[in-house]
Design a protein around this motif. Structure first.
Motif, short mmCIF file in Angstrom:
data_model
loop_
_atom_site.label_atom_id
_atom_site.label_comp_id
_atom_site.label_asym_id
_atom_site.label_seq_id
_atom_site.Cartn_x
_atom_site.Cartn_y
_atom_site.Cartn_z
N SER A 10 -5.17 -6.41 -0.91
CA SER A 10 -4.60 -5.52 0.11
C SER A 10 -3.88 -4.36 -0.57
O SER A 10 -3.08 -3.68 0.05
CB SER A 10 -3.62 -6.30 1.00
N ASN A 40 -3.83 -0.71 -2.61
CA ASN A 40 -4.57 0.54 -2.76
C ASN A 40 -5.00 0.71 -4.22
O ASN A 40 -4.35 0.22 -5.14
CB ASN A 40 -3.68 1.71 -2.33
N PHE A 57 -12.38 1.03 8.94
CA PHE A 57 -11.89 -0.31 9.23
C PHE A 57 -12.03 -0.59 10.72
O PHE A 57 -11.90 0.31 11.56
CB PHE A 57 -10.42 -0.45 8.84
N MET A 82 -7.70 2.94 0.12
CA MET A 82 -7.43 2.87 1.55
C MET A 82 -6.84 4.19 2.03
O MET A 82 -5.95 4.75 1.40
CB MET A 82 -6.48 1.72 1.85
N VAL A 109 -11.47 -6.90 1.27
CA VAL A 109 -10.42 -5.89 1.32
C VAL A 109 -9.70 -5.99 2.65
O VAL A 109 -10.31 -5.80 3.72
CB VAL A 109 -11.01 -4.47 1.14
N LEU A 151 0.83 -1.19 0.00
CA LEU A 151 0.00 0.00 0.00
C LEU A 151 0.86 1.24 0.00
O LEU A 151 1.78 1.39 0.79
CB LEU A 151 -0.90 0.01 1.24
N ILE A 157 -3.86 2.02 8.53
CA ILE A 157 -4.95 2.31 7.59
C ILE A 157 -6.26 2.33 8.36
O ILE A 157 -6.61 1.38 9.05
CB ILE A 157 -5.01 1.25 6.48
N GLN A 193 -9.52 3.97 7.01
CA GLN A 193 -10.78 4.04 6.27
C GLN A 193 -10.62 3.48 4.87
O GLN A 193 -9.52 3.42 4.32
CB GLN A 193 -11.27 5.50 6.15
N LEU A 194 -11.77 3.08 4.32
CA LEU A 194 -11.86 2.66 2.93
C LEU A 194 -12.86 3.56 2.23
O LEU A 194 -14.00 3.69 2.67
CB LEU A 194 -12.32 1.20 2.84
N PRO A 224 -6.82 -4.54 5.08
CA PRO A 224 -5.85 -3.47 5.32
C PRO A 224 -4.49 -4.08 5.62
O PRO A 224 -4.40 -5.07 6.34
CB PRO A 224 -6.42 -2.74 6.54
#
Length: 414
Positions: free
Chosen positions: A133, A135, A216, A244, A158, A38, A165, A167-168, A160
């Motif tokens: 995983s 982004n 998350f 992410m 999904v 990420l 991390i 939020q999505l 993290p």
């Protein structure tokens, strides 16, 4: 052994050693990147503004420094960072070495670096049954952009990569599912999002261009699921962009915001808003609503610098852009979108605008319903509109929901 033969062997040994050294550095760099796939997302505001303005393309890219900048001596001498890039297919990706993109099951979409011609904009695209995983992964129906004709459940999980991390953000670049019933229920098709620390309503119908944020729950995965009914003929399709958000990002959605708009002006809409009336009948046999039932969520707008207030108004070209309660067909069409059909006596379906004023006059309530909304301004911060619908849509005949324009107002010069 001759001196010439001895020298040749020494040169061969040196060449083998140097080649092994180069391969070792390259392999180690690739391995380290796979441990942290990420990219940092600390400065995303420009790309999110572009998404709010036009969900189908990105005109301004956020760039982030790689956690593990690469050194590829075989190609060039210098540092190579995994920046966010825009592929030649107009999708967002990550700039990386072509071989690494292939290893991660990505798709190379053009070059992205002047340092080496081996760098490609790597796009992650996944369909039913996948997990990710990475982004900026895109989740789409099989054979997209062709319609999806099958039934059943299509999911993506999904994960993290770590606890940094929080939020999505899920952008509905395309989301066209079977419509709700005339009572606002998603019984034929449904998009559900589970596993997060925040609640997301069940969504169906036409929602291209919308988005949601999900918190998350630690490092637990979030599951996105699209359930469809093969017995209902409809041209379904979807393509969702999954981004992410780092816990330190300046563009995290505030608590209580299912949606978060970054631009200083733009539009907000209820889920499944379309100007045309629903063709479905409700439970009492009359033309039903387009609104989804049993919703309660916040739509937030980031305050720009030097701004003191915000104004909400109906989209001028659409007289149905605020039709939340009562019978649309029973009203003179020339009265729609006027104060004559605006109501603040709201107990079923309504929006809340905190501390509202209209024409400089304080309004007696922060609730608005009925079949019209005249321009409404508030200085209350943060800027947020709450949307509420109840479980009974029987008397909300031929309603569409809301589709509002917003514009932020600069502070007066003193």
């Amino acid at each position: 052994m001759s001196a010439h033969t001895h020298s040749t062997r020494i040169l061969a040994i040196v060449a083998i050693f140097f080649s092994s050294y180069i391969v070792g550095i390259y392999s180690a760099a690739r391995a380290s990147h796979q441990l942290a796939p990420l990219n940092a997302t600390h400065n995303e505001s420009s790309s999110l503004d572009a998404v709010d303005a036009k969900a189908s393309s990105e005109t301004s890219l956020a760039r982030s420094s790689s956690r593990n900048p690469r050194w590829f001596p075989f190609y060039t001498i210098g540092r190579f960072s995994n920046d966010i890039c825009l592929g030649n297919n107009l999708l967002m990706g990550t700039c990386m070495i072509n071989g690494e993109c292939t290893d991660n099951k990505g798709v190379a979409a053009g070059s992205c670096s002047t340092i080496t011609n081996q760098a490609v904009c790597c796009i992650y695209q996944r369909t039913c049954g996948a997990s990710t995983s990475y982004n900026n992964t895109y989740f789409y129906n099989s054979n997209y952009p062709a319609p999806y004709a099958g039934g059943g459940r299509c999911t993506i999980v999904v994960n993290p990569p770590d606890s940094t991390i929080c939020q999505l953000r899920i952008d509905f670049m395309a989301l066209s599912l079977a419509p709700p019933t005339g009572d606002g229920l998603c019984t034929t098709d449904a998009l559900t999002i589970s596993g997060g620390a925040s609640q997301v309503p069940t969504i169906c119908g036409e929602n291209s261009g919308q988005h949601v944020y999900v918190d998350f729950n630690g490092v637990s995965p979030i599951t996105i699921s699209v359930a469809t009914s093969a017995g209902y003929t409809f041209n379904r399709n979807w393509q969702l962009q999954l981004r992410m958000m780092a816990c330190t990002s300046a563009t995290l959605a505030p608590s209580g915001c299912l949606q978060y708009h970054m631009a200083s002006s733009g539009n907000i809409a209820s889920f499944n808003y379309v100007s045309a009336a629903s063709s479905a009948l409700n439970s009492i046999g009359v033309q039903g609503t387009r609104q989804l039932a049993s919703l309660r969520y916040g739509i937030c707008i980031r305050k720009a610098t030097g701004i003191c207030s915000i104004t909400y108004s109906q989209v001028g070209s659409d007289t149905y852009s605020f039709t939340m309660t009562n019978d649309v067909g029973a009203v003179d069409p020339t009265l729609l979108a006027t104060s004559a059909v605006q109501s603040q006596d709201c107990t079923t379906d309504y929006i809340i605008i905190p501390a509202p004023t209209q024409g400089g006059i304080n309004m007696p309530s922060d609730r608005f319903c009925g079949l019209g909304l005249v321009p409404t301004t508030t200085s209350a911060k943060p800027f947020v509109v709450y949307a509420v619908t109840d479980a009974n849509e029987e008397m909300d005949i031929s309603n569409r929901g809301f589709y509002l324009a917003y514009s932020q107002n600069a502070c007066p010069v003193l």
